[in-house]
Each structure stands twice: as C-alpha cells, then as structure tokens.
Design a protein around this motif. Structure first.
Motif, PDB file in Angstrom:
ATOM      1  N   GLU A   1       9.205   7.792   5.635  1.00 60.84           N
ATOM      2  CA  GLU A   1       9.343   8.494   6.925  1.00 60.84           C
ATOM      3  C   GLU A   1      10.508   8.106   7.901  1.00 60.84           C
ATOM      4  O   GLU A   1      10.839   9.185   8.587  1.00 60.84           O
ATOM      5  CB  GLU A   1       7.869   8.312   7.773  1.00 60.84           C
ATOM      6  CG  GLU A   1       6.618   9.121   7.163  1.00 60.84           C
ATOM      7  CD  GLU A   1       5.266   8.613   7.833  1.00 60.84           C
ATOM      8  OE1 GLU A   1       5.501   8.080   8.833  1.00 60.84           O
ATOM      9  OE2 GLU A   1       4.586   9.114   7.341  1.00 60.84           O
TER      10      GLU A   1
ATOM     11  N   ASP B   1       0.747  -3.645   4.341  1.00 58.28           N
ATOM     12  CA  ASP B   1       0.112  -2.319   4.789  1.00 58.28           C
ATOM     13  C   ASP B   1       0.800  -1.877   5.979  1.00 58.28           C
ATOM     14  O   ASP B   1       1.653  -2.610   6.661  1.00 58.28           O
ATOM     15  CB  ASP B   1      -1.196  -2.442   5.001  1.00 58.28           C
ATOM     16  CG  ASP B   1      -2.146  -0.925   4.983  1.00 58.28           C
ATOM     17  OD1 ASP B   1      -1.299   0.173   4.725  1.00 58.28           O
ATOM     18  OD2 ASP B   1      -3.044  -1.034   5.313  1.00 58.28           O
ATOM     19  N   PHE B   2       0.545  -0.619   6.304  1.00 62.99           N
ATOM     20  CA  PHE B   2       1.118  -0.017   7.832  1.00 62.99           C
ATOM     21  C   PHE B   2      -0.265   0.387   8.350  1.00 62.99           C
ATOM     22  O   PHE B   2      -1.030   0.937   8.063  1.00 62.99           O
ATOM     23  CB  PHE B   2       2.235   1.152   7.387  1.00 62.99           C
ATOM     24  CG  PHE B   2       2.684   1.613   8.882  1.00 62.99           C
ATOM     25  CD1 PHE B   2       3.682   1.005   9.479  1.00 62.99           C
ATOM     26  CD2 PHE B   2       2.174   2.667   9.442  1.00 62.99           C
ATOM     27  CE1 PHE B   2       4.195   1.270  10.547  1.00 62.99           C
ATOM     28  CE2 PHE B   2       2.684   3.231  10.809  1.00 62.99           C
ATOM     29  CZ  PHE B   2       3.621   2.333  11.129  1.00 62.99           C
ATOM     30  N   SER B   3      -0.123  -0.080   9.635  1.00 59.25           N
ATOM     31  CA  SER B   3      -1.471   0.410  10.508  1.00 59.25           C
ATOM     32  C   SER B   3      -0.921   1.151  11.884  1.00 59.25           C
ATOM     33  O   SER B   3      -0.085   0.646  12.579  1.00 59.25           O
ATOM     34  CB  SER B   3      -2.109  -1.186  10.886  1.00 59.25           C
ATOM     35  OG  SER B   3      -3.069  -0.864  11.832  1.00 59.25           O
ATOM     36  N   GLU B   4      -1.655   2.165  12.121  1.00 56.45           N
ATOM     37  CA  GLU B   4      -1.487   2.914  13.466  1.00 56.45           C
ATOM     38  C   GLU B   4      -2.715   2.924  13.924  1.00 56.45           C
ATOM     39  O   GLU B   4      -3.959   3.342  13.619  1.00 56.45           O
ATOM     40  CB  GLU B   4      -1.104   4.405  13.204  1.00 56.45           C
ATOM     41  CG  GLU B   4       0.340   4.469  12.446  1.00 56.45           C
ATOM     42  CD  GLU B   4       0.701   5.975  12.396  1.00 56.45           C
ATOM     43  OE1 GLU B   4       1.253   6.457  13.251  1.00 56.45           O
ATOM     44  OE2 GLU B   4       0.439   6.448  11.035  1.00 56.45           O
TER      45      GLU B   4
ATOM     46  N   GLU C   1       4.839   4.974   2.334  1.00 52.27           N
ATOM     47  CA  GLU C   1       5.160   6.406   3.068  1.00 52.27           C
ATOM     48  C   GLU C   1       5.870   6.325   4.290  1.00 52.27           C
ATOM     49  O   GLU C   1       6.555   6.966   4.634  1.00 52.27           O
ATOM     50  CB  GLU C   1       3.753   7.179   3.056  1.00 52.27           C
ATOM     51  CG  GLU C   1       3.144   7.589   1.960  1.00 52.27           C
ATOM     52  CD  GLU C   1       1.602   8.016   2.098  1.00 52.27           C
ATOM     53  OE1 GLU C   1       1.232   7.800   3.245  1.00 52.27           O
ATOM     54  OE2 GLU C   1       1.266   8.459   1.079  1.00 52.27           O
ATOM     55  N   ARG C   2       5.432   5.221   5.084  1.00 46.89           N
ATOM     56  CA  ARG C   2       6.065   4.962   6.486  1.00 46.89           C
ATOM     57  C   ARG C   2       7.669   4.638   6.329  1.00 46.89           C
ATOM     58  O   ARG C   2       8.292   4.945   6.995  1.00 46.89           O
ATOM     59  CB  ARG C   2       5.519   3.677   7.082  1.00 46.89           C
ATOM     60  CG  ARG C   2       5.775   3.481   8.462  1.00 46.89           C
ATOM     61  CD  ARG C   2       5.809   4.620   9.383  1.00 46.89           C
ATOM     62  NE  ARG C   2       6.486   4.445  10.818  1.00 46.89           N
ATOM     63  CZ  ARG C   2       6.905   5.259  11.611  1.00 46.89           C
ATOM     64  NH1 ARG C   2       7.108   6.464  11.105  1.00 46.89           N
ATOM     65  NH2 ARG C   2       7.425   4.914  12.628  1.00 46.89           N
TER      66      ARG C   2
ATOM     67  N   LYS D   1       7.156   5.168  -4.178  1.00 48.44           N
ATOM     68  CA  LYS D   1       7.870   6.279  -3.427  1.00 48.44           C
ATOM     69  C   LYS D   1       9.191   6.352  -3.029  1.00 48.44           C
ATOM     70  O   LYS D   1       9.577   7.125  -2.005  1.00 48.44           O
ATOM     71  CB  LYS D   1       6.910   6.636  -2.134  1.00 48.44           C
ATOM     72  CG  LYS D   1       5.406   6.644  -2.539  1.00 48.44           C
ATOM     73  CD  LYS D   1       4.682   7.342  -1.232  1.00 48.44           C
ATOM     74  CE  LYS D   1       2.913   7.436  -1.649  1.00 48.44           C
ATOM     75  NZ  LYS D   1       2.769   8.898  -2.241  1.00 48.44           N
TER      76      LYS D   1
ATOM     77  N   THR E   1       1.139  -1.293  -0.001  1.00 48.07           N
ATOM     78  CA  THR E   1       0.089  -0.135   0.156  1.00 48.07           C
ATOM     79  C   THR E   1       0.897   1.137  -0.072  1.00 48.07           C
ATOM     80  O   THR E   1       2.145   1.354   0.358  1.00 48.07           O
ATOM     81  CB  THR E   1      -0.843   0.079   1.281  1.00 48.07           C
ATOM     82  OG1 THR E   1      -0.097   0.147   2.498  1.00 48.07           O
ATOM     83  CG2 THR E   1      -1.656  -1.180   1.293  1.00 48.07           C
ATOM     84  N   GLU E   2       0.241   2.247  -0.142  1.00 45.08           N
ATOM     85  CA  GLU E   2       0.990   3.686  -0.454  1.00 45.08           C
ATOM     86  C   GLU E   2       1.335   3.883   0.958  1.00 45.08           C
ATOM     87  O   GLU E   2       2.372   4.556   1.312  1.00 45.08           O
ATOM     88  CB  GLU E   2       0.162   4.867  -1.094  1.00 45.08           C
ATOM     89  CG  GLU E   2       0.058   4.825  -2.356  1.00 45.08           C
ATOM     90  CD  GLU E   2      -0.642   5.891  -2.951  1.00 45.08           C
ATOM     91  OE1 GLU E   2      -0.533   7.064  -2.340  1.00 45.08           O
ATOM     92  OE2 GLU E   2      -1.411   5.801  -3.999  1.00 45.08           O
ATOM     93  N   ARG E   3       0.493   3.522   1.945  1.00 45.89           N
ATOM     94  CA  ARG E   3       0.900   3.987   3.497  1.00 45.89           C
ATOM     95  C   ARG E   3       2.078   3.198   3.947  1.00 45.89           C
ATOM     96  O   ARG E   3       2.706   3.796   4.611  1.00 45.89           O
ATOM     97  CB  ARG E   3      -0.385   3.670   4.379  1.00 45.89           C
ATOM     98  CG  ARG E   3      -0.389   3.950   5.739  1.00 45.89           C
ATOM     99  CD  ARG E   3      -0.121   5.380   6.142  1.00 45.89           C
ATOM    100  NE  ARG E   3       0.590   5.640   7.166  1.00 45.89           N
ATOM    101  CZ  ARG E   3       1.641   6.493   7.753  1.00 45.89           C
ATOM    102  NH1 ARG E   3       2.213   7.151   6.734  1.00 45.89           N
ATOM    103  NH2 ARG E   3       2.051   6.477   8.828  1.00 45.89           N
ATOM    104  N   ALA E   4       2.247   2.204   3.650  1.00 43.88           N
ATOM    105  CA  ALA E   4       3.700   1.346   3.634  1.00 43.88           C
ATOM    106  C   ALA E   4       4.593   1.791   3.206  1.00 43.88           C
ATOM    107  O   ALA E   4       5.721   2.170   4.032  1.00 43.88           O
ATOM    108  CB  ALA E   4       3.276  -0.150   3.271  1.00 43.88           C
TER     109      ALA E   4
END
Length: 107
Positions: free
Chosen positions: A17, A78-81, A13-14, A58, A8-11
């Motif tokens: 980061e 994925d990355f989950s918060e 992005e993390r 990314k 995922t994009e969130r993974a």
C-alpha cells in the motif's frame, strides 16, 4: 541455526500500500541495545544488503540483519490498525518482559 521471523499477509499488504517495493525499499526490522527494558526494535524502510535475511511476500520484502536474527527467532511481524494509531508490531516469544509502549523488551 535461528528460525527467521514470520511476516503476516497484512504486513506485506501494508508495505505494498505504501509502495515500498516500488521504491526499492524493504521493511528493516532490527534489535538494538537500549530502551527502558534493555533492547528496542528499530523498524524502518531501508535498502536490503547482501548480508540480510530477506523475507518476501506479495512483491514486498522484510529484512533482518544477522546480528538481530537470534533475537527475532520465531517472532511474528504484523501490521496493526487501532484507534490509537497504525504501526508494525512484533510478537516475540523470546521476550521475557516488555514496556508499555511495546518497542522495548528484555530477554
């Protein structure tokens, strides 16, 4: 032929980061024997090798070794918060059962 997992994009992005790509590191997702359900995920920052399947986004990389690839075919990384913590998670359609912690599964 096994389909590589999706990231995922969130993974990605993390990973950006935390500066993984800037350090020459990739997120390595592997499947190992063990855990309370038979198999367990290993998720670490590591250096990619020529034998890895490399997924890029990314400016970041997620790598899977050829032994783990069949177990992760069609999975989503994925990355989950959440309130209980933040972590990389795997939604694996090949898993027939998993434990409560989410890191161990059976096929």
């Amino acid at each position: 032929m096994h389909l590589p997992p999706k990231v995922t994009e969130r993974a990605f992005e993390r990973l950006a980061e935390i500066g993984a790509g800037d350090q020459g590191q990739a997120l390595r997702v592997a499947v190992e024997g063990g855990g309370c359900s038979g198999f367990q995920y290993s998720i670490i920052l590591d250096t990619p090798t020529s034998k890895d399947v490399i997924l890029e986004g990314k400016g970041q990389k997620v790598v899977v070794d050829d032994v783990s690839l069949p177990f992760l075919s069609g999975a989503t990384i994925d990355f989950s918060e959440e309130l209980i913590g933040a972590r990389f998670v795997i939604d694996n359609p090949n898993a027939t059962a998993s434990c409560g912690c989410g890191t161990s599964f059976s096929i």
